[in-house]
Write an enzyme that holds these catalytic residues in place. Sequence first.
Site, PDB file in Angstrom:
ATOM      1  N   ASP A  22      -0.080   4.984   3.374  1.00  0.00           N
ATOM      2  CA  ASP A  22      -1.446   4.622   3.746  1.00  0.00           C
ATOM      3  C   ASP A  22      -1.399   3.461   4.733  1.00  0.00           C
ATOM      4  OD1 ASP A  22      -1.155   2.196   2.321  1.00  0.00           O
ATOM      5  OD2 ASP A  22      -1.885   3.104   0.487  1.00  0.00           O
ATOM      6  N   MET A  23      -2.566   2.969   5.117  1.00  0.00           N
ATOM      7  CA  MET A  23      -2.642   1.947   6.160  1.00  0.00           C
ATOM      8  C   MET A  23      -2.015   0.625   5.736  1.00  0.00           C
ATOM      9  SD  MET A  23      -6.716   1.091   5.963  1.00  0.00           S
ATOM     10  CE  MET A  23      -6.715  -0.525   6.755  1.00  0.00           C
TER      11      MET A  23
END
Lengths: 146, 146, 146, 146
Positions: A22-23
């Site tokens: 994820d980010m």
Amino acid sequence: MSQRTAKPCFEIRRVVEFHETDMAGIVHFSNFFRYMEAAEHAFLRSLDQHLHGVIDGLETGWPRVNASCDYRSPARFGDTLAVRVYIDEVRNRAVRYGFECCVGDRLVASGSITAAHVAITPEGIRARPIPESVRQKLLALMTSQP
Amino acid sequence: MSQRTAKPCFEIRRVVEFHETDMAGIVHFSNFFRYMEAAEHAFLRSLDQHLHGVIDGLETGWPRVNASCDYRSPARFGDTLAVRVYIDEVRNRAVRYGFECCVGDRLVASGSITAAHVAITPEGIRARPIPESVRQKLLALMTSQP
Amino acid sequence: MSQRTAKPCFEIRRVVEFHETDMAGIVHFSNFFRYMEAAEHAFLRSLDQHLHGVIDGLETGWPRVNASCDYRSPARFGDTLAVRVYIDEVRNRAVRYGFECCVGDRLVASGSITAAHVAITPEGIRARPIPESVRQKLLALMTSQP
Amino acid sequence: MSQRTAKPCFEIRRVVEFHETDMAGIVHFSNFFRYMEAAEHAFLRSLDQHLHGVIDGLETGWPRVNASCDYRSPARFGDTLAVRVYIDEVRNRAVRYGFECCVGDRLVASGSITAAHVAITPEGIRARPIPESVRQKLLALMTSQP
């Protein structure tokens, strides 16, 4: 919760994929449940036990009753994860697996999945005793308590 | 490929979720196919057309034949995406949808999905003509060609 | 574990998407963790509290320490899920959220997520006290114990 | 589009996981894009080429410009998928990969991904020529045209 010293009854290895991050740059926490399930299914295959069976003409399966995970350190794209399977409890109609996900010696996550044994009956999904042959295999592999 | 000027036949809005991003900090490219399908399904519901139907006692569905997407600019966590649906082609047994995903006026991605109309027969999955009532609805909403 | 009677501090609604189902015809268990996180993030936005902040020039965030879910009944494609957020515990550097996912009056799943408050320092990720203004908001919304 | 006869430049194998299926009992179409990307990344690793590099002090990467897939037959839980990588075009700042996913001799899906080579500059993300050493490796492995 510290790392287990007991020998796992099964282990798979997988390389973290890009879409699993994820980010924050690490594996999204929901994906560890997919890793644990993949290890459980590979373990069942290793027992020659299919995920879906048939008993008395009824289709059977192992729906999840509970899933839980503790996150200890991050896993990143390209890391090789060892996902270890433990059998922590064998009940009449359910089994509780324990899992550890490690990168090398480092514990990344430890979790558990409780799966019920059910049959799909004309009246709906109903809990059913685990077939004795499977139950014996699971008991034989159960994590020993020191 | 520039942005369409024609009016879409349907639009959904959704906020980008954390698990949809990847370590590059943007929505992972595979998720746009999920956005497009979600918009297609919401569109079918708006037509009172269920994803799975029954014709002559056979279960029907819309499996994908092709999916394609061009990526123009990134979408990020928290962005509100408008996902617009266009009907680009209605064939006897298939429909091709066009999609645009925008954040405000900015085009993020444009794509297409071709879905076949099939029935699950005793001989397996077989292409079947789109029911005339559905076909007429789709044709009426088809993207006008200037 | 029976359904809560206390009022949740936040709720989102979402329609189950096709890709969220599995071959058993129901929402895959891992997706409930994504639903819970989406509700948590929408809740934080409602408090005007961004997921990622800055304190003393250091980027902060809320990584997961634990996540757990009990599965009570299935959710299916097209179902509208209400995902309710409860604040079960506010510690100095962590918060534990409780969640319930319902379809109408029916409890589908109940779970929890414990998120730590951290800052990304030159020495690595370090737990940091929750900013007092945020902590007060969370405490004010904490699930009352009868 | 019929199956390719040319030799792929790379291949990975993976067993379809439960969470990758949908309520139609087959792999959800969006997951083939994840399979293709996983094969691309494994291929780049095999070239000793990291996904993210550094040129002139700038971080570089390979964002997707286009992705496309034709679906030919279903893949199911437990199937072993061979995902084959072809290099179909090497341009100055982009490469187009072709992919085939097969279960045994049966073609399940064939697709393509076009990835641009970019650098993250102070002015934003900018297309940059593929480093000559990488470009030569890709050209040497390019799918031969009969």
